[in-house]
Design an enzyme around this catalytic site. Structure first.
Site, PDB file in Angstrom:
ATOM      1  N   CYS A  74       0.766  -1.272  -0.019  1.00 39.68           N
ATOM      2  CA  CYS A  74      -0.015   0.056  -0.052  1.00 39.68           C
ATOM      3  C   CYS A  74       0.944   1.262   0.194  1.00 39.68           C
ATOM      4  O   CYS A  74       2.044   1.089   0.539  1.00 39.68           O
ATOM      5  CB  CYS A  74      -0.760  -0.135   1.251  1.00 39.68           C
ATOM      6  SG  CYS A  74      -0.153  -0.462   2.652  1.00 39.68           S
ATOM      7  N   GLU A 121      -8.717   8.568   4.242  1.00 39.39           N
ATOM      8  CA  GLU A 121      -8.201   8.221   2.671  1.00 39.39           C
ATOM      9  C   GLU A 121      -9.246   7.846   1.708  1.00 39.39           C
ATOM     10  O   GLU A 121     -10.069   7.329   2.114  1.00 39.39           O
ATOM     11  CB  GLU A 121      -7.226   6.889   2.903  1.00 39.39           C
ATOM     12  CG  GLU A 121      -5.979   7.138   3.464  1.00 39.39           C
ATOM     13  CD  GLU A 121      -4.980   6.157   3.315  1.00 39.39           C
ATOM     14  OE1 GLU A 121      -3.733   6.177   3.491  1.00 39.39           O
ATOM     15  OE2 GLU A 121      -5.316   5.031   3.153  1.00 39.39           O
TER      16      GLU A 121
END
Length: 180
Positions: A74, A121
């Site tokens: 990620c 996010e």
């Protein structure tokens, strides 16, 4: 002169449009909505007819969520980098390989982390397939492993504090959307 850690990432506004860029650390301190990518790499194991997911344990050098298990890799897109290029870059930088990636979905979440930082996010989730061991970057990754989804779900239930918050959200709320 910009320091190595001064990585600027996209800030997100209405209709998920980029409205500017800010230093990654500042984004997590202030809890600003920003772009992220999460990559899930699978392989088929014909011996037991199972699909396996490649997990990584984040490096102790990470400034948040260190030494927690998470998806294959990620990251955040950098300034003027597409979401897809960011997914490929993080796969290469963290796990030492690249493969075809397909975007499956995106979702937004807001969570306070244990160290006072904030994850807010718009996470773009990709999947891919790869059958070989990675060559991990020890600055990014402490360990890696293949795991069946059944074993993963049991382990997450028994040891929820061993996993990153975004990974738990994806597995608990969006597993069917991965459509591996």
């Amino acid at each position: 002169m910009m320091k190595k850690k001064d990585i600027f990432i996209p800030l997100i506004g209405k209709k998920n449009k980029i409205i500017g860029f800010e230093k990654k650390e500042k984004v997590h301190i202030k809890g600003l909505l920003h772009s992220a990518v999460s990559v899930f790499i699978f392989k088929y194991n014909p011996k037991d007819n199972n699909i396996l997911l490649m997990l990584q344990k984040r490096s102790s050098k990470k400034y948040h969520s260190s030494l927690l298990w998470t998806n294959t890799c990620c990251s955040h897109p950098k300034k003027n980098e597409s979401i897809l290029k960011a997914a490929h870059r993080c796969l290469i930088e963290e796990m030492g390989f690249d493969c075809f990636l397909k975007k499956k979905f995106c979702f937004t979440y807001y969570e306070l982390l244990n160290n006072g930082l904030i994850e807010y996010e718009l996470d773009h989730v990709f999947i891919g397939y790869y059958a070989y061991p990675p060559i991990i970057n020890s600055k990014e990754v402490d360990k890696w492993k293949w795991i069946t989804l059944k074993k993963l779900i049991i382990d997450m239930y028994l040891y929820p504090n061993s996993y990153t918050i975004w990974f738990k959200i994806i597995i608990n709320k969006y597993l069917k959307k991965l459509n591996f």
